[in-house]
Enzyme design. Structure first.
Site, PDB file in Angstrom:
ATOM      1  N   HIS A  28       0.818  -1.207   0.000  1.00  0.00           N
ATOM      2  CA  HIS A  28       0.000   0.000   0.000  1.00  0.00           C
ATOM      3  C   HIS A  28       0.852   1.258   0.000  1.00  0.00           C
ATOM      4  CE1 HIS A  28      -3.891   1.950   0.539  1.00  0.00           C
ATOM      5  NE2 HIS A  28      -3.344   2.732   1.455  1.00  0.00           N
ATOM      6  N   HIS A  77     -10.343   2.595  -1.115  1.00  0.00           N
ATOM      7  CA  HIS A  77     -10.533   2.241   0.292  1.00  0.00           C
ATOM      8  C   HIS A  77     -11.357   0.955   0.330  1.00  0.00           C
ATOM      9  CE1 HIS A  77     -10.206   4.319   4.420  1.00  0.00           C
ATOM     10  NE2 HIS A  77      -9.016   4.216   3.882  1.00  0.00           N
TER      11      HIS A  77
END
Length: 670
Positions: A51, A98
């Site tokens: 990430h 998300h």
């Protein structure tokens, strides 16, 4: 270094539990010249997660076109892309995912995704003027999908509505592959007014003070970056503490205070605390400025008592910023945040050591080199093996001449328009406030892309998010071409010239060779299309591990490289809509109609053939058609324009007729 505060003695096994590979643990030991303590290992685990580090994707991201005449900053230079839109103005925009948080806690997952992407925009000095989103869910009839949809839509609507930024566009798509692992991609667009200074996410000047501003730090979101870099499993609900909690009213104060603080000239650099919290902002800002920081974690305002150093460092509590201030100008900064009733606490200073030294109650708890934590520094870079997916050899190449003509066209038409992927999504977007700030031109007039009038000028800014993942699954390269092409068609159909893109690359596990093939070839297609349309990539987000592991079987989502694109129209009064205008107007189709029915909605919904080869795409033809349509619009020769995409010509003409409240007669298609 005294390690008495460490509750766990780090080992290779500890590193693996934190998401690191054994060879990565060994590299950390080599960098430090010793074994890391638990806090240091936690720092590396989040910064070297997929990430934050893009370790499995950066090689191919760098091959995307990242230069263009309109770009004011190159991809990856700042928190968001920035393009020149004329008259001294800049447009900052970015899209991010998300996904994992929203799959487990849909309301807060979606809400904090919206908050985070807006912070990326206003930390640069631009005011957010519009939000868009791309949402993917499973079977619309299941209880799970209904639950997730209610939460996600409410989270997006509540956060955006409270913040005062209109949600102006997006897409909602349903497919069984997203049943467990939904996709929630949020895009923000902001305007930098003439004379406004941009702010960089940088730390410079030894002795300059470092402040944390905004909300207090809590235990929500700890190891969220690591959580986003792993597969969802049946036990992932146990990781619910990794989902952040948002406060849009606090974000509104932070937005106004940050933009005002920039005008004081006191700020050296500023960065949002998103993934990995204080760890990420201190390391990235320091690395960018070839500097270091000395931080006292015991001075960080916290919401819970007795938080440990690693918890403070890794917390992803929302609505927080890290600011480096010019020494001697602290009072200017403090006065602004006091005015807006926000905490602004000095927690350290910039150094010239290149190291991050974190203290807690007088004890040095972590000492790590900033440069070795970040992308482009010491973070690992991998190029994974890939192979052509076996299913691609099994896809059907359908011959339209061998498909029988249905007996009752009306029944077929009604069935097609009952598809959740064609039917109006008004029931979703009506829950969003698209009218706040009074600049949205597409509230009462439907267009293929959202259009915002730029206040103080005649210009209009067109924006869209697009991706047909069915095409990308069938042929990743062609699918990548089509995703960019469709986004550009939507921009052109509104009367705007495409400028640049941001992207949110949603894929499965990169260690799966077939998934990595999808990733590599989708990016090749995207890159070729962007070069053809002169729409450079300004940045974005890679989201791997979008798959669900059930009974030891991994099921990836369809590869979904979502394209966020902006375009500029010189005169917003000439915005083009999709609705038919007058009885008797002639309907003209631009482009050749081919006997290509592959991957079509008709094939999927009526013939129940889920998997066929990707449809035809020719970039040279595509660009010619787009330029032709723009010329026709500029010469006032069009009453309406609508692109042909999912559902084909049938869906396009019916949608235009519905929006115009008119009927249609189609007599000849060639």
């Amino acid at each position: 270094m005294n390690q008495s505060t460490e509750s766990v003695i780090p080992t290779v096994d500890t590193a693996q539990k934190l998401g690191l590979l054994p060879e990565e643990y060994n590299k950390i030991c080599a960098i430090l010249g010793r074994k890391p303590n638990f806090t240091e290992l936690s720092i590396f685990s989040v910064m070297w997660s997929e990430h934050c580090s893009y370790k499995n994707s950066i090689t191919y991201l760098k091959q995307l076109p990242r230069e263009g005449s309109a770009l004011l900053v190159e991809a990856g230079e700042e928190n968001a892309g920035l393009v020149d839109i004329g008259n001294g103005r800049g447009c900052a925009f970015k899209i991010e995912s998300h996904n994992h948080p929203s799959a487990l806690e849909p309301y807060q997952g979606a809400a904090t995704g919206v908050g985070g992407i807006h912070r990326d925009i206003f930390t640069m000095g631009a005011r957010p003027i519009a939000a868009l989103n791309s949402l993917r869910f499973g079977d619309v009839s299941t209880k799970r999908t209904k639950h997730l949809m209610r939460g996600v839509v409410s989270g997006i609507g509540d956060y955006g509505n409270c913040l005062g930024v209109p949600t102006v566009g997006g897409e909602v798509y349903f497919h069984p592959c997203y049943e467990q692992n939904i996709l929630v991609n949020a895009m923000s667009v902001g305007i930098l007014e003439p004379g406004q200074e941009t702010v960089s996410a940088i730390a410079e000047g030894p002795g300059n003070p470092v402040f944390i501003v905004g909300s207090a730090t809590g235990k929500d979101g700890i190891h969220g970056a690591t959580f986003a870099s792993a597969d969802l499993t049946e036990d992932s609900a146990d990781d619910l503490p990794a989902v952040q909690v948002g406060d849009p009213f606090q974000e509104k104060l932070l937005l106004e205070a940050s933009l005002e603080a920039i005008t004081t000239g006191a700020i050296v650099g500023m960065q949002d605390m998103g993934a990995a919290g204080i760890t990420c902002s201190t390391s990235e800002m320091s690395a960018k400025g070839n500097a270091g920081m000395r931080i006292d974690l015991s001075k960080v305002p916290t919401r819970q008592a007795d938080m440990q150093p690693f918890e403070i460092l890794l917390s992803e509590s929302q609505e927080r910023m890290l600011i480096v201030c010019h020494k001697g100008q602290e009072q200017k900064l403090l006065a602004v945040f006091e005015k807006w009733n926000l905490e602004c606490e000095r927690i350290g200073e910039v150094t010239n050591t290149g190291r991050l030294e974190f203290y807690f109650k007088g004890e040095l708890v972590a000492d790590v080199p900033a440069h070795d934590l970040v992308l482009g520094g010491g973070a690992p870079v991998y190029t994974r093996e890939y192979e052509r997916p076996a299913y691609m050899s099994e896809l059907k190449n359908l011959d339209i001449n061998e498909i029988s003509i249905p007996g009752n066209m009306v029944d077929i038409a009604e069935k097609l328009f009952k598809s959740p992927n064609i039917v109006s999504k008004r029931w979703v977007h009506d829950q969003y406030d698209s009218t706040v700030r009074t600049n949205t031109l597409t509230n009462t007039r439907a267009s293929d892309s959202a259009v915002i009038r730029i206040k103080g000028s005649k210009q209009g800014l067109s924006m869209t998010v697009d991706c047909n993942s069915t095409y990308v699954y069938a042929d990743p390269y062609k699918g990548g071409l089509i995703a960019v092409s469709e986004a550009a068609r939507n921009i052109v159909a509104s009367g705007a010239k495409p400028l640049a893109i941001t992207n949110c690359l949603n894929f499965g596990n990169p260690y799966n060779k077939e998934v990595y093939y999808q990733f590599v070839h989708a990016l090749k297609g995207m890159g070729d299309a962007c070069r053809e349309f002169d729409t450079p990539v300004t940045g974005g987000n890679v989201s791997f591990y979008n798959q669900t592991v059930l009974d030891d079987s991994a099921v990836p989502v369809y590869p979904t490289p979502t394209i966020g694109m902006i375009g500029l129209m010189p005169d917003a009064d000439k915005m083009m809509t999709m609705n038919f205008q007058n009885t008797g107007d002639i309907i003209v189709m631009i482009g050749q109609s081919r006997s290509d029915i592959n991957c079509s909605l008709y094939v999927r919904e009526i013939l129940d053939i889920e998997k066929s080869v990707a449809p035809h795409i020719d970039l040279t033809e595509e660009l010619l058609h787009q330029k032709t349509v723009l010329t026709l619009i500029e010469q006032d020769l069009c009453q309406s324009v609508h692109d042909i995409s999912d559902g084909g010509l049938f869906a396009a003409v019916v949608e235009s007729a519905i929006h115009g409240n008119l009927g249609i007669t189609i007599s000849n298609v060639s």
